[in-house]
Design a protein around this motif. Structure first.
Motif, PDB file in Angstrom:
ATOM      1  N   TYR A   1      47.469 -24.935  -7.426  1.00  0.00           N
ATOM      2  CA  TYR A   1      47.193 -23.729  -8.206  1.00  0.00           C
ATOM      3  C   TYR A   1      46.506 -22.662  -7.355  1.00  0.00           C
ATOM      4  O   TYR A   1      46.942 -21.505  -7.315  1.00  0.00           O
ATOM      5  CB  TYR A   1      46.321 -24.081  -9.411  1.00  0.00           C
ATOM      6  N   PHE A   2      45.437 -23.052  -6.659  1.00  0.00           N
ATOM      7  CA  PHE A   2      44.684 -22.055  -5.895  1.00  0.00           C
ATOM      8  C   PHE A   2      45.453 -21.552  -4.672  1.00  0.00           C
ATOM      9  O   PHE A   2      45.191 -20.449  -4.194  1.00  0.00           O
ATOM     10  CB  PHE A   2      43.323 -22.631  -5.484  1.00  0.00           C
TER      11      PHE A   2
ATOM     12  N   SER B   1      40.638 -16.630 -10.261  1.00  0.00           N
ATOM     13  CA  SER B   1      41.638 -17.652 -10.579  1.00  0.00           C
ATOM     14  C   SER B   1      41.023 -18.807 -11.346  1.00  0.00           C
ATOM     15  O   SER B   1      41.629 -19.339 -12.286  1.00  0.00           O
ATOM     16  CB  SER B   1      42.280 -18.170  -9.284  1.00  0.00           C
ATOM     17  N   LEU B   2      39.815 -19.193 -10.955  1.00  0.00           N
ATOM     18  CA  LEU B   2      39.115 -20.270 -11.659  1.00  0.00           C
ATOM     19  C   LEU B   2      38.833 -19.887 -13.104  1.00  0.00           C
ATOM     20  O   LEU B   2      39.052 -20.681 -14.025  1.00  0.00           O
ATOM     21  CB  LEU B   2      37.808 -20.614 -10.938  1.00  0.00           C
ATOM     22  N   GLY B   3      38.367 -18.658 -13.316  1.00  0.00           N
ATOM     23  CA  GLY B   3      38.088 -18.187 -14.668  1.00  0.00           C
ATOM     24  C   GLY B   3      39.325 -18.196 -15.552  1.00  0.00           C
ATOM     25  O   GLY B   3      39.276 -18.607 -16.716  1.00  0.00           O
ATOM     26  N   GLN B   4      40.455 -17.773 -14.993  1.00  0.00           N
ATOM     27  CA  GLN B   4      41.701 -17.772 -15.739  1.00  0.00           C
ATOM     28  C   GLN B   4      42.107 -19.203 -16.148  1.00  0.00           C
ATOM     29  O   GLN B   4      42.555 -19.441 -17.272  1.00  0.00           O
ATOM     30  CB  GLN B   4      42.806 -17.126 -14.906  1.00  0.00           C
ATOM     31  N   LEU B   5      41.926 -20.139 -15.230  1.00  0.00           N
ATOM     32  CA  LEU B   5      42.278 -21.523 -15.510  1.00  0.00           C
ATOM     33  C   LEU B   5      41.372 -22.124 -16.575  1.00  0.00           C
ATOM     34  O   LEU B   5      41.843 -22.783 -17.522  1.00  0.00           O
ATOM     35  CB  LEU B   5      42.204 -22.354 -14.224  1.00  0.00           C
ATOM     36  N   GLU B   6      40.103 -21.883 -16.463  1.00  0.00           N
ATOM     37  CA  GLU B   6      39.161 -22.449 -17.441  1.00  0.00           C
ATOM     38  C   GLU B   6      39.391 -21.855 -18.818  1.00  0.00           C
ATOM     39  O   GLU B   6      39.287 -22.579 -19.831  1.00  0.00           O
ATOM     40  CB  GLU B   6      37.712 -22.202 -16.971  1.00  0.00           C
ATOM     41  N   ARG B   7      39.698 -20.575 -18.890  1.00  0.00           N
ATOM     42  CA  ARG B   7      39.974 -19.971 -20.195  1.00  0.00           C
ATOM     43  C   ARG B   7      41.248 -20.562 -20.807  1.00  0.00           C
ATOM     44  O   ARG B   7      41.299 -20.854 -22.020  1.00  0.00           O
ATOM     45  CB  ARG B   7      40.101 -18.452 -20.068  1.00  0.00           C
TER      46      ARG B   7
END
Length: 219
Positions: free
Chosen positions: A126-127, A208-214
């Motif tokens: 993903y990253f 990117s992390l924020g988008q995934l966690e949301r």
């Protein structure tokens, strides 16, 4: 919960080698520019440096030793896989070796969870932009179900494992200068986000992390 005696990277690796001496040969294998023992030591060192003070998900039920063994065994299949870097081969051999040593390390009850955490490099894909948001979420959901733990616990464990592995490829960790651009630094060390109990990433990767966690429903 009894405190485990695995209080250093050396202690973790030595315990594995003491219960199965054949692992000494595996840890001494050269994988590209490093020996597997060296990389494993750095991954564990990053865990002790940045995460040892924080509680682990599921720690009340399972303790911490199993997770240290996971970190110590995460690349063990590379020592016998084709050329050392074919992902499918790596997991097949890692699974065989983890199954082989699980009873000796007393991690049989955590075996499903360990293998579900190791099976796919979902966060790495993903990253690096090789997997989109939706497919990454599906993989994480499927693996948490396979591990028989809730989604948040699975993701947090997967993310800690990912951070320790990723962070080992930096000069300040003792490795070769390589992935520094992924992290935020403070005084020569990676910056810690104490509120979220994790390492701080550069702006692009924080986004990117924020988008995934949301998308996972964790924010």
């Amino acid at each position: 919960m009894m405190k485990d005696k695995l209080n250093s990277p050396f202690a973790v690796i030595s315990k594995i080698e003491s219960v199965n001496t054949s692992f000494k040969v595996l840890y001494d294998k050269q994988i590209r520019h490093y020996k597997l023992r060296e990389h494993t030591y750095l991954v564990l060192s990053e865990f002790f440096k940045y995460f040892n003070a924080f509680p682990l998900p599921l720690e009340e039920k399972k303790g911490r030793a199993w997770f240290k063994y996971l970190l110590a065994l995460h690349d063990i299949g590379k020592a016998i896989s084709s050329g050392g870097d074919i992902i499918e081969d790596k997991y097949i051999y890692t699974k065989e070796l983890v199954n082989q040593i699980a009873s000796s390390l007393n991690i049989e009850n955590e075996l499903e969870l360990i293998l579900a955490l190791l099976e796919f490099d979902s966060l790495g894909e993903y990253f690096r932009g090789k997997a989109n948001l939706n497919s990454t979420v599906r993989t994480i959901e499927q693996q948490s179900s396979k591990a028989k733990v809730n989604l948040e616990d699975y993701f947090r464990l997967k993310f800690i494992y990912y951070q320790c592995d990723l962070a080992s490829y930096t000069e300040d960790a003792g490795g070769i200068k390589f992935l520094e651009y992924l992290f935020e630094y403070d005084g020569g060390n990676k910056k810690i986000n104490s509120n979220e109990q994790r390492i701080g990433f550069s702006k692009k990767y924080e986004k990117s992390l924020g988008q995934l966690e949301r998308k996972l429903g964790l924010q």
